[in-house]
Structure formats: C-alpha cells, structure tokens
Design an enzyme around this catalytic site. Structure first.
Site, short mmCIF file in Angstrom:
data_model
loop_
_atom_site.label_atom_id
_atom_site.label_comp_id
_atom_site.label_asym_id
_atom_site.label_seq_id
_atom_site.Cartn_x
_atom_site.Cartn_y
_atom_site.Cartn_z
N ASP A 1 -26.59 -18.54 -22.22
CA ASP A 1 -25.25 -18.30 -22.77
C ASP A 1 -24.26 -19.27 -22.11
OD1 ASP A 1 -23.74 -15.11 -23.62
OD2 ASP A 1 -22.94 -17.15 -23.84
N HIS B 1 -22.91 -7.07 -26.39
CA HIS B 1 -22.35 -6.51 -25.16
C HIS B 1 -20.84 -6.27 -25.27
CE1 HIS B 1 -21.73 -10.76 -25.19
NE2 HIS B 1 -20.81 -10.62 -24.26
N ASP B 2 -20.27 -6.66 -26.44
CA ASP B 2 -18.83 -6.45 -26.65
C ASP B 2 -18.56 -5.33 -27.65
OD1 ASP B 2 -18.28 -10.03 -26.76
OD2 ASP B 2 -18.17 -8.65 -25.04
N ASP C 1 -20.38 -19.44 -26.25
CA ASP C 1 -19.38 -18.37 -26.19
C ASP C 1 -18.04 -18.86 -26.76
OD1 ASP C 1 -18.57 -15.75 -25.00
OD2 ASP C 1 -17.20 -17.03 -23.91
N GLU D 1 -20.78 -18.34 -31.12
CA GLU D 1 -19.97 -17.13 -31.31
C GLU D 1 -18.63 -17.60 -31.85
OE1 GLU D 1 -17.98 -15.29 -28.11
OE2 GLU D 1 -18.18 -13.29 -28.94
O1 TEU Z 1 -16.30 -12.68 -26.53
C1 TEU Z 1 -15.14 -13.15 -27.17
C2 TEU Z 1 -14.68 -12.13 -28.08
O2 TEU Z 1 -14.40 -12.39 -29.23
C3 TEU Z 1 -14.67 -10.73 -27.60
O3 TEU Z 1 -14.44 -10.72 -26.20
C4 TEU Z 1 -13.50 -10.07 -28.26
O4 TEU Z 1 -12.43 -11.00 -28.29
C5 TEU Z 1 -13.07 -8.92 -27.43
O5 TEU Z 1 -14.17 -8.09 -27.24
C6 TEU Z 1 -11.96 -8.22 -28.20
O6 TEU Z 1 -12.51 -7.56 -29.30
C7 TEU Z 1 -16.91 -13.61 -25.67
C8 TEU Z 1 -17.90 -12.81 -24.85
O7 TEU Z 1 -18.87 -12.23 -25.73
C9 TEU Z 1 -17.14 -11.75 -24.11
O8 TEU Z 1 -18.02 -10.87 -23.40
C10 TEU Z 1 -16.19 -12.43 -23.14
O9 TEU Z 1 -15.40 -11.45 -22.50
C11 TEU Z 1 -15.27 -13.41 -23.87
O10 TEU Z 1 -15.95 -14.24 -24.81
C12 TEU Z 1 -14.63 -14.36 -22.88
O11 TEU Z 1 -15.63 -15.23 -22.38
#
Ligand code: TEU
Length: 548
Positions: free
Chosen positions: A96, A320-321, A196, A246
C-alpha cells in the site's frame, strides 16, 4: 501470478490480523502464521495496509520511512519471509503506497522544518500570516487543511491529519523519489501496489477558496494526475503487476481513463459512490437509510460504462475505512448468515476484481461500542468532538460513530472462541465484539453452511467460470425495491444472478426451463410453477443457454 481479472484480493490490516509476539498488536509474523488459512480461502493476492515506519497517528497511513518496517510490525526479514512464504502458496503481495502525503516525522519534512529549501519544495508550503491560511479548504479529518509553522512563517497543506503533510508532485524530484520506493519493493518480489488517495496528488496551479465546498473540487482528479500515473507506471514497469488506485470522490470518466489498459496507468480503481447511499445529503456523519435504488443505479452505471469503455472496477463492500457490510446493508441479527452470503453474491459475480476485507468472509459485524474511550481512530475521535460542536448530543454522536466509525472494521480478526478471539495472548489494542464466540474461523470451518465456506465457493467459482471474469454484463429489475439482479453472458451461456436485499419473500417472472442452479445461500431450491421465489435475503445463481 494470476491475471487480475480471474483473481480475488484479500485485504489485511496487520495491526488487527494476528499478534505473534503477545503485545496486543497484530504483526507480520502473525500474517505468515495464517498464510495456510489464506491459501484455503483460494485468494490470489494479499493487499497489506502500511507497516512502514510511522508514528501511527493514522495507523500507518502517516509514513515516516517508506523503505523500513515499523518495529511494531516486525523486521525487514519478516517482510522478505512473508513475500517468499506467500509466493510458495501461489499468493502475491500487494503493498500500500501512501504517496499523497508523508508523516511530518519523515526525514524530508523534518529537513523542510529546518529550513532546507530543497525539502520545503517536497511539500506544499505557502508564506502567510498566522491568521490567514492560503485557502479555506477543510481537512478530510475535520478542521483546517493548512497548518501554520511560526518559525518559517509558512503554512503547509494537509488534506488529512496535520501530521500528514501533502507532497508536491509537481516537483520532479518528488516523483523520482516515489519511483525509487516502488523499485525498492518491486525488486523484493512485491507483485502489486495499491495507491492511497492517488487521485489527490495533482494540486491546482492557482490556490483559491472554495466558496461552496471543502476544496476537494480543486484537487480531486487534478490537472496532471493522468500524466503522473503514466510516468510512474512507465518508469517503474509496474504495468506487468496488479495495481489499483484508491480514488477519493472521483468521476466515472476519470476511472475509465485510470483503468483502460490503453492508457497504461493502473489495472483498476476503487471508487466509493456506492458506499455513500446511506450518507444524508452526501455527508458521512449524517445518517439516512441506505437508498437501495440509488445503490443499484450507481453499481449498474459504473459496471456498464466501464464495460463499454474498456475500464476495470475493483468490486468491494468492505475495507479498513468502511463499516462492516453485514451490519450496514444486511441484517446482522435475524438474517445474519443469509444476508452476509447474499451481499457477497451481489458483488463477487460482477465484472471486476473482488476484494475481501479480513473478517468479511466470516460475517464479522460492526463494533458494539458504547463509550468513546473504546474508539481509537483519529477521524472518529475528531468527528465525535466536531459533531458535538455542531450541536449533536454525545449520545447522538455515539450512535453515528456506531454506524460510521472506521474502527468498525478495525476490531481484531476473530480466529476462535478463545479469549481475545485467538488474536492475541495480550489485551488487544482495540476491543473485540462478544460475538467472536460464534463468529470465528474455527467455528465456521466446521460448519458446512458457514459464511466462510460460502466465500470459498464464490472465490472458486470465479476461477471455474470464464463467464465471470470475461463475460459481458447486463442488468434487470433495476426498479424493483428489493431485488438486485444481473446477467453475465459469454459465448452461448448466461449466468442469471438474483439477490433479494430484503426480509420480504419475492416472486419474480418465470424462469427459463433449461436453468441449472450453480449457487445459492439457502440449502434447497424451492421453485414452483416456473416462477422464481426469493426468500428473505436469498441469492440464487442459474446457468442458462445465452439470453438474447
Ligand atoms: O483513505 C482516504 C479516504 O478516502 C478515507 O479516509 C475517507 O476519506 C475517510 O474515511 C472519510 O470517509 C485513505 C486510507 O484508506 C485511509 O485509511 C487513510 O486514513 C487516508 O487515505 C489518509 O491516508
């Protein structure tokens, strides 16, 4: 490694996967210990979220050294062993790459703070007065997207936490640094990369306030993004690997360009529009019931237009989000098993590459937390305060966290009914739901009709049936309030996929008489007088001679 169109990717959040050294944190040796389980699933790649040196303000998405393993997760030898052991099992590693920003503890940022102009130009620093940020943009984690550095009399941009400083991709030296990081891991045998929020890396030439938004319209799918991706892919040779971007708040038009092989950018894209149908007015922290018809409209439009234009989707519900899909779109109580299997069927037979997030294959649920002290995620903790500043009560804010918090997907993997769900010998860094007593690998391995065994069938089906990886797709019943139905066709055969997203019993049109049931989430096939009856949360997949 397997072609990405016949592959399934399994996402591991190492902090919550398996703790091998009894400190309450998952680690890389824990992943190695579980490789046979992952092979049994039948997946082709493991997407490992960041384990690089990091202060862990955003659980590793704040990288302080891209080429070094954070001691919390293990050593470089552990990584090298993981790559080798996975390869022995026919599994490729996808790392990642957090290239939109670094941790403010990264050496580059520290040298920038010490006044080295070379490294200040690695980031987005703007001179200014302490009470006047360059723009009114809002961080995705809440608050100002700029942080002031008094001794430099400058602001720096951070689209996420203030400890995650955005990189300046306009600087060719930054682009070269990113390429070198990719080459470093590629030569160690990494077989794929997830990038990311990569569609945020190209910032506008002019910095201006957003008079009707949070600033994302200026930097999302930015002016040079396609050039940067073409350059990155061409100069590192990763077109031969599996790559996925992403794409935060992106557009279908851009995702077609990101993923059409002729563009030589990426293999595929993650987009999130289908995961905002329960956001009230598009706001994550405002709840509304999921709009099923809108969900089907989005899924079908992205499938059909990507098919027509030669693009390729990553297809997924969880990561994970995101909250756990069985709690979000299914029924994690009365119809827990049926709805988890139905949701899996809905996504796995689409045109695209499926991603399974650790524990999704077990039907793991959202965390039943009742107190803010149980939460760990920086975004959740920030918004717990922001929601109350904006007038919500503490209990309303907690209720919203229960539905929306990223910690819902970060509770430890449930391996068994043993203490700490077999995840660790030590108290885990985040609490484990009590339902690990029956939602766990050990229990579900023994149950013929478990969610785990159903996922294995779905993964195997993608390998057995070329129609899934190569067939065309079309949709039916798009205006039906409960059913998500589509057809896959290749040569002279079709698969008919029916998914009942409700607790209602549904009766549909007559079925072709030459139908053969190839998959279902109920034990029997109770069809009468040619009509198709779908029981609560029932999925059925039929093979028929090609529909015209
Ligand atoms: O996620 C970016 C992202 O779109 C999500 O964090 C979303 O903006 C947030 O959950 C609000 O809904 C990536 C990674 O997957 C995330 O874990 C990181 O926190 C983020 O980027 C920053 O690197």
């Amino acid at each position: 490694m397997a072609d990405y169109k016949t592959s399934t990717v399994y996402q591991i959040y190492p902090k919550s996967f398996c703790d091998s050294n009894g400190d309450g944190l998952g680690d890389l040796r824990g992943v190695i210990q579980k490789l046979d389980y992952i092979r049994e699933l039948g997946v082709d790649y493991i997407w490992l979220t960041p384990f690089f040196v990091s202060p862990q303000n955003d659980n590793g998405y704040d990288v302080a050294d891209y080429r070094a393993v954070d001691p919390r997760y293990g050593t470089m030898t552990d990584v090298e062993n993981l790559i080798v052991e996975a390869e022995k099992r026919g599994i490729g590693l996808m790392f990642d790459m957090v290239f939109n920003h670094t941790s403010t503890e990264h050496e580059w940022f520290q040298r920038a703070l010490r006044g080295e102009s070379k490294y200040q130009d690695y980031y987005i620093f703007k001179e200014g007065k302490p009470d006047m940020p360059p723009t009114n943009w809002v961080s995705k984690f809440g608050g100002n997207a700029w942080e002031y550095v008094p001794h430099l009399k400058k602001w720096y941009l951070h689209l996420f936490d203030k400890t995650q400083a955005d990189l300046n991709w306009e600087n060719p030296q930054v682009r070269e640094e990113m390429k070198d990081i990719i080459r470093f891991w590629k030569q160690k045998g990494v077989k794929g990369f997830r990038f990311d929020v990569v569609n945020l890396i190209s910032k506008p030439a002019v910095w201006e306030d957003d008079l009707d938004g949070d600033g994302r319209k200026f930097y999302t799918d930015g002016p040079h993004i396609h050039e940067y991706l073409k350059e990155l892919t061409a100069d590192t040779g990763i077109a031969e690997l599996i790559t996925v971007g992403e794409m935060s708040s992106t557009s279908l038009e851009n995702c077609i360009r990101y993923s059409n092989p002729a563009e030589k950018e990426l293999s595929m894209t993650f987009s999130f529009h289908h995961l905002k149908v329960d956001y009230k007015n598009g706001e994550k922290w405002e709840l509304q019931n999921a709009d099923f018809l809108k969900l089907k409209e989005i899924l079908s439009r992205w499938q059909l237009e990507m098919q027509a234009a030669g693009g390729w989707n990553a297809v997924f519900w969880c990561n994970h989000d995101q909250p756990r899909v069985v709690s979000r779109f299914g029924d994690d109580e009365k119809y827990w098993k049926q709805s988890a299997k139905m949701l899996a069927t809905s996504i796995h037979l689409l045109r695209g590459t499926p991603y399974i997030y650790q524990g999704e294959e077990l039907g793991m649920t959202n965390a039943p937390y009742t107190d803010i002290s149980q939460y760990r995620d920086v975004e959740s903790l920030n918004y717990y305060a922001i929601m109350q500043e904006n007038g919500k009560s503490a209990s309303e804010a907690m209720n919203i966290l229960h539905e929306r918090s990223r910690d819902n997907s970060r509770t430890p993997m449930q391996w068994s009914a043993a203490p700490n769900a077999g995840f660790s010998e030590h108290t885990p860094w985040i609490e484990i739901p009590a339902n690990s007593s029956y939602i766990n690998v050990e229990t579900e391995r023994r149950e013929e009709d478990s969610i785990l065994n159903y996922y294995q069938k779905l993964i195997a089906l993608r390998k057995q049936e070329r129609i899934i990886s190569e067939g065309s797709i079309s949709f039916s019943h798009l205006d039906h309030p409960d059913v998500f139905a589509y057809q896959r066709t290749l040569d002279r055969q079709s698969l008919l996929v029916f998914n009942n997203w409700s607790a209602n019993t549904i009766v549909l049109d007559p079925l072709p008489s030459d139908r053969e049931k190839i998959l279902g989430n109920y034990p029997d096939d109770r069809q009468t007088d040619g009509k198709l009856t779908l029981r609560p949360y029932e999925s059925i997949v039929y093979r028929v001679s090609a529909m015209n």
